[in-house]
Design an enzyme around this catalytic site. Structure first.
Site, PDB file in Angstrom:
ATOM      1  N   LYS A   1      16.747   2.350   0.554  1.00 43.25           N
ATOM      2  CA  LYS A   1      17.487   2.138   1.806  1.00 43.25           C
ATOM      3  C   LYS A   1      18.594   1.136   1.503  1.00 43.25           C
ATOM      4  O   LYS A   1      18.378  -0.073   1.588  1.00 43.25           O
ATOM      5  CB  LYS A   1      16.547   1.595   2.884  1.00 43.25           C
ATOM      6  CG  LYS A   1      15.604   2.634   3.463  1.00 43.25           C
ATOM      7  CD  LYS A   1      14.741   2.037   4.546  1.00 43.25           C
ATOM      8  CE  LYS A   1      15.031   2.668   5.884  1.00 43.25           C
ATOM      9  NZ  LYS A   1      14.132   2.176   6.938  1.00 43.25           N
TER      10      LYS A   1
ATOM     11  N   ASP B   1      14.339  -1.996   0.451  1.00 44.03           N
ATOM     12  CA  ASP B   1      15.200  -2.167   1.619  1.00 44.03           C
ATOM     13  C   ASP B   1      16.156  -3.337   1.352  1.00 44.03           C
ATOM     14  O   ASP B   1      17.220  -3.155   0.770  1.00 44.03           O
ATOM     15  CB  ASP B   1      14.305  -2.389   2.838  1.00 44.03           C
ATOM     16  CG  ASP B   1      15.060  -2.338   4.145  1.00 44.03           C
ATOM     17  OD1 ASP B   1      16.263  -2.042   4.133  1.00 44.03           O
ATOM     18  OD2 ASP B   1      14.458  -2.600   5.199  1.00 44.03           O
TER      19      ASP B   1
ATOM     20  N   LYS C   1       0.811  -1.213   0.000  1.00 42.38           N
ATOM     21  CA  LYS C   1       0.000   0.000   0.000  1.00 42.38           C
ATOM     22  C   LYS C   1       0.851   1.273   0.000  1.00 42.38           C
ATOM     23  O   LYS C   1       0.364   2.329  -0.345  1.00 42.38           O
ATOM     24  CB  LYS C   1      -0.866   0.022   1.279  1.00 42.38           C
ATOM     25  CG  LYS C   1      -1.842  -1.111   1.402  1.00 42.38           C
ATOM     26  CD  LYS C   1      -2.530  -1.079   2.769  1.00 42.38           C
ATOM     27  CE  LYS C   1      -1.846  -2.075   3.649  1.00 42.38           C
ATOM     28  NZ  LYS C   1      -2.486  -2.346   4.929  1.00 42.38           N
TER      29      LYS C   1
ATOM     30  N   ARG D   1       1.243   7.191   7.267  1.00 42.30           N
ATOM     31  CA  ARG D   1       1.411   7.220   5.810  1.00 42.30           C
ATOM     32  C   ARG D   1       1.010   8.581   5.249  1.00 42.30           C
ATOM     33  O   ARG D   1       1.445   8.971   4.181  1.00 42.30           O
ATOM     34  CB  ARG D   1       0.545   6.147   5.139  1.00 42.30           C
ATOM     35  CG  ARG D   1       0.930   4.710   5.459  1.00 42.30           C
ATOM     36  CD  ARG D   1       0.169   3.768   4.535  1.00 42.30           C
ATOM     37  NE  ARG D   1       0.122   2.394   5.008  1.00 42.30           N
ATOM     38  CZ  ARG D   1       1.041   1.466   4.746  1.00 42.30           C
ATOM     39  NH1 ARG D   1       2.088   1.783   4.030  1.00 42.30           N
ATOM     40  NH2 ARG D   1       0.902   0.236   5.196  1.00 42.30           N
TER      41      ARG D   1
ATOM     42  N   ASP E   1       7.529   2.294  -3.458  1.00 43.43           N
ATOM     43  CA  ASP E   1       7.811   3.405  -2.548  1.00 43.43           C
ATOM     44  C   ASP E   1       9.201   3.242  -1.935  1.00 43.43           C
ATOM     45  O   ASP E   1       9.979   4.183  -1.887  1.00 43.43           O
ATOM     46  CB  ASP E   1       6.742   3.517  -1.445  1.00 43.43           C
ATOM     47  CG  ASP E   1       6.530   2.222  -0.686  1.00 43.43           C
ATOM     48  OD1 ASP E   1       6.755   1.144  -1.272  1.00 43.43           O
ATOM     49  OD2 ASP E   1       6.139   2.265   0.492  1.00 43.43           O
TER      50      ASP E   1
HETATM   51  C1  PRP Z   1       7.562  -2.166   1.523  1.00 43.10           C
HETATM   52  C2  PRP Z   1       7.733  -1.822   0.050  1.00 43.10           C
HETATM   53  C3  PRP Z   1       8.232  -3.103  -0.530  1.00 43.10           C
HETATM   54  C4  PRP Z   1       8.990  -3.739   0.595  1.00 43.10           C
HETATM   55  C5  PRP Z   1      10.444  -3.524   0.399  1.00 43.10           C
HETATM   56  O1  PRP Z   1       6.325  -2.733   1.718  1.00 43.10           O
HETATM   57  O2  PRP Z   1       6.555  -1.376  -0.557  1.00 43.10           O
HETATM   58  O3  PRP Z   1       7.181  -3.921  -1.006  1.00 43.10           O
HETATM   59  O4  PRP Z   1       8.597  -3.094   1.815  1.00 43.10           O
HETATM   60  O5  PRP Z   1      11.191  -4.210   1.376  1.00 43.10           O
HETATM   61  P1  PRP Z   1      12.332  -5.217   0.971  1.00 43.10           P
HETATM   62  O6  PRP Z   1      13.209  -4.515  -0.025  1.00 43.10           O
HETATM   63  O7  PRP Z   1      13.053  -5.460   2.291  1.00 43.10           O
HETATM   64  O8  PRP Z   1      11.725  -6.451   0.422  1.00 43.10           O
HETATM   65  P2  PRP Z   1       5.755  -3.074   3.175  1.00 43.10           P
HETATM   66  O9  PRP Z   1       6.005  -4.513   3.478  1.00 43.10           O
HETATM   67  O10 PRP Z   1       6.279  -2.074   4.155  1.00 43.10           O
HETATM   68  O11 PRP Z   1       4.191  -2.916   2.959  1.00 43.10           O
HETATM   69  P3  PRP Z   1       3.319  -1.577   2.715  1.00 43.10           P
HETATM   70  O12 PRP Z   1       3.698  -1.083   1.339  1.00 43.10           O
HETATM   71  O13 PRP Z   1       1.916  -2.049   2.782  1.00 43.10           O
HETATM   72  O14 PRP Z   1       3.693  -0.590   3.796  1.00 43.10           O
END
Ligand code: PRP
Length: 194
Positions: free
Chosen positions: A141, A113, A53, A175, A110
């Site tokens: 990140k 990581d 999301k 958010r 968005d």
């Molecule tokens: C975030 C982002 C990615 C993921 C990246 O989603 O949108 O899908 O984390 O992390 P990674 O590189 O360690 O795999 P999140 O799980 O926070 O869900 P959200 O978008 O619903 O906040």
């Protein structure tokens, strides 16, 4: 930044200790990214794919600064378990509504990581044989990257801190902050102690 009634703004931002990227900086960067994307995709009718999301504010902004014909679709993922996530396996809970075979796909995130989610989703999308597949991310990140992922369009590098706002959450909150900021330590202390 849009105008907020002072009391509403004070309440909205009460848990924030520091702004690290302002609305103006984000707007300017997104506009630059949109301009580059519009040039690169002229005549190609790309499809933007976002992962719910956190991507919602970014993809909405980006869409409005892209000046070539473009389509949009979304995916949603969840983790089977923390262990599965560590192995880079996520569960697709919402798939695309349109086929992407022979389409020019721009995958929009968005935040990246570890890179595991992106890497898994790119493998899934590549198997559908798009004409091209590139990645556009607002926040990067780099500190905890476990897999190398190709980022064609990148907004900002973020520090290795818990940051919230502009789609980024902490326990599903924050958010809607009109910038990217750091939370006051007392807000997440519970999690640090456990
Ligand atoms: C975030 C982002 C990615 C993921 C990246 O989603 O949108 O899908 O984390 O992390 P990674 O590189 O360690 O795999 P999140 O799980 O926070 O869900 P959200 O978008 O619903 O906040």
């Amino acid at each position: 930044m849009r105008w907020y009634p002072p009391e509403a703004y004070a309440a909205l931002t009460a848990d924030v200790s520091e702004i690290i990227i302002s609305a103006e900086e984000i707007d300017q960067r997104v506009e630059e990214m949109g301009r580059r994307i519009s040039e690169d995709y002229a005549g190609r009718n790309p499809i933007l794919i976002g992962v719910l999301k956190g991507v919602v504010p970014f993809i909405a902004d980006l869409l409005r600064v892209i000046t070539v014909p473009v389509e949009i679709d979304f995916m949603a993922v969840s983790s089977y378990s923390p262990e599965a996530r560590d192995r880079g396996v996520v569960r697709l809970v919402k798939d695309l509504e349109v086929p992407i075979t022979d389409r020019h796909v721009l995958f929009v995130e968005d935040v990246i990581d570890t890179g595991l989610t992106l890497s898994y989703l790119l493998r899934t999308l590549r198997a559908r044989q798009p004409a091209s597949l590139e990645v556009c991310v607002l926040f990067n990140k780099p500190k905890h990257r476990l897999v190398d992922v190709p980022l064609k369009y990148k907004g900002f590098d973020l520090p290795d801190r818990l940051v919230v706002g502009w789609g980024l959450d902490y326990r599903e909150q924050y958010r809607n902050l009109p910038y990217v900021g750091l939370l006051k330590p007392e807000v997440f202390q519970e999690d640090v102690q456990t």
